[in-house]
Scaffold this motif. Structure first.
Motif, PDB file in Angstrom:
ATOM      1  N   VAL A  19      37.708  42.117  92.333  1.00 50.58           N
ATOM      2  CA  VAL A  19      37.472  42.252  90.890  1.00 50.58           C
ATOM      3  C   VAL A  19      38.787  42.160  90.141  1.00 50.58           C
ATOM      4  O   VAL A  19      39.791  42.768  90.548  1.00 50.58           O
ATOM      5  CB  VAL A  19      36.782  43.594  90.554  1.00 50.58           C
ATOM      6  CG1 VAL A  19      36.395  43.628  89.070  1.00 50.58           C
ATOM      7  CG2 VAL A  19      35.560  43.818  91.426  1.00 50.58           C
ATOM      8  N   THR A  20      38.795  41.371  89.081  1.00 48.28           N
ATOM      9  CA  THR A  20      39.944  41.295  88.186  1.00 48.28           C
ATOM     10  C   THR A  20      39.427  41.340  86.746  1.00 48.28           C
ATOM     11  O   THR A  20      38.221  41.353  86.522  1.00 48.28           O
ATOM     12  CB  THR A  20      40.752  40.004  88.430  1.00 48.28           C
ATOM     13  OG1 THR A  20      41.941  40.028  87.637  1.00 48.28           O
ATOM     14  CG2 THR A  20      39.929  38.777  88.078  1.00 48.28           C
ATOM     15  N   SER A  21      40.332  41.391  85.804  1.00 45.28           N
ATOM     16  CA  SER A  21      39.921  41.477  84.400  1.00 45.28           C
ATOM     17  C   SER A  21      40.710  40.487  83.566  1.00 45.28           C
ATOM     18  O   SER A  21      41.935  40.378  83.705  1.00 45.28           O
ATOM     19  CB  SER A  21      40.129  42.902  83.866  1.00 45.28           C
ATOM     20  OG  SER A  21      39.777  42.974  82.502  1.00 45.28           O
ATOM     21  N   ALA A  22      40.001  39.774  82.696  1.00 48.09           N
ATOM     22  CA  ALA A  22      40.657  38.819  81.802  1.00 48.09           C
ATOM     23  C   ALA A  22      41.139  39.480  80.527  1.00 48.09           C
ATOM     24  O   ALA A  22      41.966  38.919  79.811  1.00 48.09           O
ATOM     25  CB  ALA A  22      39.698  37.678  81.461  1.00 48.09           C
ATOM     26  N   ASP A  23      40.613  40.659  80.228  1.00 44.92           N
ATOM     27  CA  ASP A  23      40.955  41.360  78.988  1.00 44.92           C
ATOM     28  C   ASP A  23      41.306  42.807  79.289  1.00 44.92           C
ATOM     29  O   ASP A  23      40.940  43.350  80.338  1.00 44.92           O
ATOM     30  CB  ASP A  23      39.779  41.323  78.000  1.00 44.92           C
ATOM     31  CG  ASP A  23      39.311  39.916  77.692  1.00 44.92           C
ATOM     32  OD1 ASP A  23      40.167  39.109  77.279  1.00 44.92           O
ATOM     33  OD2 ASP A  23      38.127  39.629  77.874  1.00 44.92           O
ATOM     34  N   TYR A  24      41.993  43.421  78.334  1.00 48.42           N
ATOM     35  CA  TYR A  24      42.261  44.852  78.435  1.00 48.42           C
ATOM     36  C   TYR A  24      41.000  45.608  78.023  1.00 48.42           C
ATOM     37  O   TYR A  24      40.452  45.387  76.947  1.00 48.42           O
ATOM     38  CB  TYR A  24      43.428  45.250  77.529  1.00 48.42           C
ATOM     39  CG  TYR A  24      43.650  46.742  77.463  1.00 48.42           C
ATOM     40  CD1 TYR A  24      44.133  47.437  78.571  1.00 48.42           C
ATOM     41  CD2 TYR A  24      43.371  47.449  76.303  1.00 48.42           C
ATOM     42  CE1 TYR A  24      44.332  48.803  78.523  1.00 48.42           C
ATOM     43  CE2 TYR A  24      43.563  48.825  76.241  1.00 48.42           C
ATOM     44  CZ  TYR A  24      44.051  49.495  77.361  1.00 48.42           C
ATOM     45  OH  TYR A  24      44.248  50.850  77.315  1.00 48.42           O
ATOM     46  N   LEU A  25      40.520  46.481  78.912  1.00 47.17           N
ATOM     47  CA  LEU A  25      39.299  47.235  78.660  1.00 47.17           C
ATOM     48  C   LEU A  25      39.667  48.655  78.246  1.00 47.17           C
ATOM     49  O   LEU A  25      40.194  49.432  79.040  1.00 47.17           O
ATOM     50  CB  LEU A  25      38.421  47.258  79.920  1.00 47.17           C
ATOM     51  CG  LEU A  25      38.040  45.874  80.468  1.00 47.17           C
ATOM     52  CD1 LEU A  25      37.262  46.002  81.764  1.00 47.17           C
ATOM     53  CD2 LEU A  25      37.232  45.095  79.432  1.00 47.17           C
ATOM     54  N   SER A  26      39.412  48.970  76.983  1.00 47.82           N
ATOM     55  CA  SER A  26      39.824  50.248  76.413  1.00 47.82           C
ATOM     56  C   SER A  26      38.626  51.168  76.230  1.00 47.82           C
ATOM     57  O   SER A  26      37.489  50.822  76.547  1.00 47.82           O
ATOM     58  CB  SER A  26      40.485  50.009  75.056  1.00 47.82           C
ATOM     59  OG  SER A  26      39.554  49.427  74.148  1.00 47.82           O
ATOM     60  N   ALA A  27      38.887  52.347  75.679  1.00 48.83           N
ATOM     61  CA  ALA A  27      37.799  53.269  75.358  1.00 48.83           C
ATOM     62  C   ALA A  27      36.870  52.654  74.304  1.00 48.83           C
ATOM     63  O   ALA A  27      35.664  52.917  74.298  1.00 48.83           O
ATOM     64  CB  ALA A  27      38.368  54.592  74.855  1.00 48.83           C
ATOM     65  N   TYR A  28      37.441  51.844  73.419  1.00 49.36           N
ATOM     66  CA  TYR A  28      36.614  51.184  72.411  1.00 49.36           C
ATOM     67  C   TYR A  28      35.677  50.172  73.069  1.00 49.36           C
ATOM     68  O   TYR A  28      34.535  49.990  72.627  1.00 49.36           O
ATOM     69  CB  TYR A  28      37.499  50.500  71.382  1.00 49.36           C
ATOM     70  CG  TYR A  28      36.753  49.920  70.205  1.00 49.36           C
ATOM     71  CD1 TYR A  28      35.877  50.705  69.454  1.00 49.36           C
ATOM     72  CD2 TYR A  28      36.918  48.594  69.826  1.00 49.36           C
ATOM     73  CE1 TYR A  28      35.191  50.184  68.368  1.00 49.36           C
ATOM     74  CE2 TYR A  28      36.236  48.063  68.740  1.00 49.36           C
ATOM     75  CZ  TYR A  28      35.377  48.869  68.013  1.00 49.36           C
ATOM     76  OH  TYR A  28      34.699  48.348  66.946  1.00 49.36           O
ATOM     77  N   SER A  29      36.144  49.512  74.134  1.00 46.11           N
ATOM     78  CA  SER A  29      35.278  48.595  74.879  1.00 46.11           C
ATOM     79  C   SER A  29      34.073  49.341  75.430  1.00 46.11           C
ATOM     80  O   SER A  29      32.941  48.828  75.419  1.00 46.11           O
ATOM     81  CB  SER A  29      36.057  47.943  76.026  1.00 46.11           C
ATOM     82  OG  SER A  29      37.162  47.208  75.550  1.00 46.11           O
ATOM     83  N   GLU A  30      34.302  50.561  75.895  1.00 50.72           N
ATOM     84  CA  GLU A  30      33.204  51.376  76.429  1.00 50.72           C
ATOM     85  C   GLU A  30      32.185  51.694  75.341  1.00 50.72           C
ATOM     86  O   GLU A  30      30.970  51.658  75.568  1.00 50.72           O
ATOM     87  CB  GLU A  30      33.777  52.671  77.017  1.00 50.72           C
ATOM     88  CG  GLU A  30      32.725  53.671  77.472  1.00 50.72           C
ATOM     89  CD  GLU A  30      31.906  53.158  78.630  1.00 50.72           C
ATOM     90  OE1 GLU A  30      30.765  53.624  78.798  1.00 50.72           O
ATOM     91  OE2 GLU A  30      32.404  52.272  79.360  1.00 50.72           O
ATOM     92  N   GLU A  31      32.676  51.982  74.148  1.00 55.85           N
ATOM     93  CA  GLU A  31      31.785  52.284  73.024  1.00 55.85           C
ATOM     94  C   GLU A  31      30.938  51.061  72.661  1.00 55.85           C
ATOM     95  O   GLU A  31      29.738  51.165  72.402  1.00 55.85           O
ATOM     96  CB  GLU A  31      32.598  52.744  71.822  1.00 55.85           C
ATOM     97  CG  GLU A  31      31.758  53.238  70.655  1.00 55.85           C
ATOM     98  CD  GLU A  31      32.604  53.816  69.523  1.00 55.85           C
ATOM     99  OE1 GLU A  31      32.019  54.251  68.521  1.00 55.85           O
ATOM    100  OE2 GLU A  31      33.855  53.802  69.654  1.00 55.85           O
TER     101      GLU A  31
END
Length: 461
Positions: A19-31
């Motif tokens: 697994v990798t990520s193309a974007d930064y996943l923040s707390a706002y992403s979770e919301e």
């Protein structure tokens, strides 16, 4: 539009994954995931995304291919079977939350799952298809609550004087240095950040006669610019409810704001749905039964399934049985067609099966049956009928040679398939062999050790 989720094919529980990520996943992403995407992905897809997020490979170090985990580990963590995992993964891919890449090396086949951040609210709500899909899942009231949740906070600036400093004043020396080097500060491109990605291609949109629509709306003073701004929504309603250009012009004129002469999206959606429930979509000519409540034969269903869109077929099926369309049946059918899990012709046979046996299409029965058909690779209406006959013969629920399988009551008196039981639970994943278990134990120990080292190294502020 016809579409389907690709078959599982050669995907095996023993295939590895990273697994990798193309974007930064923040707390706002979770919301954003919770409010905007969870109703679309479902509980399993939502859980899968979060499990993958915990396994994102650090971009500061090269990916080690030997660190791959088997899909059996992932399926066990989900508590689901391989088919359910594949459908959940497909939903994440369709929503641009995950991109999947496959490769085979000396060790075997493995996948790299690249996570993507969810769209910000402004982009999400500029996607007519996403917004309409979310509306169908949560309803108008909840959708408005979600819109208000993400609405930007503002205050009345009347009487205030803006005394804020600008960039070139505060950072004058830095700007002069850049200009001396022949460089200019990069301008902010807000248009690129807020532009919505269309869900329908230009070729699909071109199949609709926009010139005729604009001509019909000239007396209503709805200009071409408004039609272009709302093209995705207009085509969505046209595609599902099969509203032609003349009918769409009438709906747009009736739903416009009489004060501003602007097209109102919410009123247009509501009126299109109400028209379908009261009048039905314009269904192509189908031989009407000579008597009411005459169940169609298999040949008639196959013919209609190939020619009609699901919304049209739903109306046709109820007409043949002399019943009315339930309030939530259209949006339930739309929720399946927008996932493109099965071809439309197969969806039609599924509608026939549910309406014939239960008098209504409900979400649970539809999803349960669709998952069963996906796992059995049912991709044509003929295969769907063969699968139904096989089930009936296996459970002795129909006399030999009977062409249709309509039961006389809403509640079946004979034995149902396991997947038709509301309390059905998918079988647990098969235990892995000892070598795989040992490898998994080593990987888990490695993960715990890395977690302990990060904890000792301090917490992030």
């Amino acid at each position: 539009m016809n579409g389907q989720v690709a078959n599982i094919g050669s995907l095996s529980p023993q295939d590895g994954f990273l697994v990798t990520s193309a974007d930064y996943l923040s707390a706002y992403s979770e919301e954003l995931l919770t409010y905007l995407y969870q109703p679309l992905t479902g509980a399993v897809g939502f859980a899968l995304y979060h499990i993958l997020q915990t396994l994102v490979h650090s971009t500061s170090q090269p990916m080690v291919l030997s660190d791959r985990l088997p899909h059996n580990w992932l399926i066990t963590m989900l508590g689901e079977d391989l088919t359910t995992f594949f459908v959940a993964r497909s939903k994440l891919e369709a929503l641009d939350l995950v991109q999947s890449y496959r490769k085979t090396d000396q060790i075997g086949t493995y996948y790299v799952y690249e996570l993507h951040a969810p769209l910000p609210p402004q982009e999400f709500f500029h996607e007519p298809l996403l917004t309409e899909f979310l509306r169908e899942q949560v309803g108008d009231h909840r959708l408005e609550q979600i819109r208000q949740h993400f609405k930007k906070q503002s205050f009345d600036r009347t009487g205030y004087t803006n005394v804020s400093q600008d960039f070139t004043t505060v950072f004058s020396s830095e700007v002069e240095s850049l200009l001396a080097k022949g460089q200019t500060p990069a301008a902010r491109t807000t248009q690129a950040a807020t532009s919505a990605r269309p869900r329908y291609s230009a070729a699909q949109l071109a199949s609709f006669d926009w010139d005729l629509l604009a001509q019909q709306l000239m007396p209503a003073q709805i200009n071409r610019d408004q039609l272009e701004e709302n093209a995705q929504l207009i085509f969505t309603l046209h595609d599902f409810y099969k509203i032609d250009e003349i009918g769409m012009a009438q709906l747009i004129e009736a739903s416009k704001n009489i004060m501003t002469n602007r097209l109102e999206q919410q009123r247009l959606r509501t009126m299109a749905r109400k028209q379908y429930l009261t009048q039905g979509a314009p269904v192509p000519a189908v031989d009407a039964p000579t008597k009411p409540r005459t169940p169609p034969t298999e040949a008639e269903v196959l013919d209609a399934a190939q020619r009609l869109a699901p919304a049209d077929f739903l109306q046709w099926q109820h007409q043949r049985l002399g019943t009315i369309i339930g309030k939530f049946e259209p949006q339930t059918v739309m929720s399946l067609t927008q996932r493109h899990a099965l071809p439309d012709s197969v969806v039609n046979v599924l509608i026939h099966y549910l309406v014939t046996n239960y008098q209504i299409v409900n979400q649970n029965s539809m999803d349960r049956t669709a998952n069963d058909w996906l796992s059995n690779h049912i991709d044509t209406p003929e295969k769907a009928f063969a699968h139904i006959r096989e089930f009936l013969q296996r459970n002795n629920t129909s006399a030999p040679g009977r062409s249709n399988y309509r039961r006389g009551t809403v509640t079946p008196k004979t034995k149902q398939p396991a997947w038709a039981d509301p309390n059905y639970q998918p079988p647990a994943a098969k235990p892995t062999d000892q070598s795989t278990q040992a490898k998994l134990a080593a990987e888990m120990a490695k993960l715990r050790k890395n977690r302990e080292e990060r904890t000792k190294g301090g917490t992030r502020s």
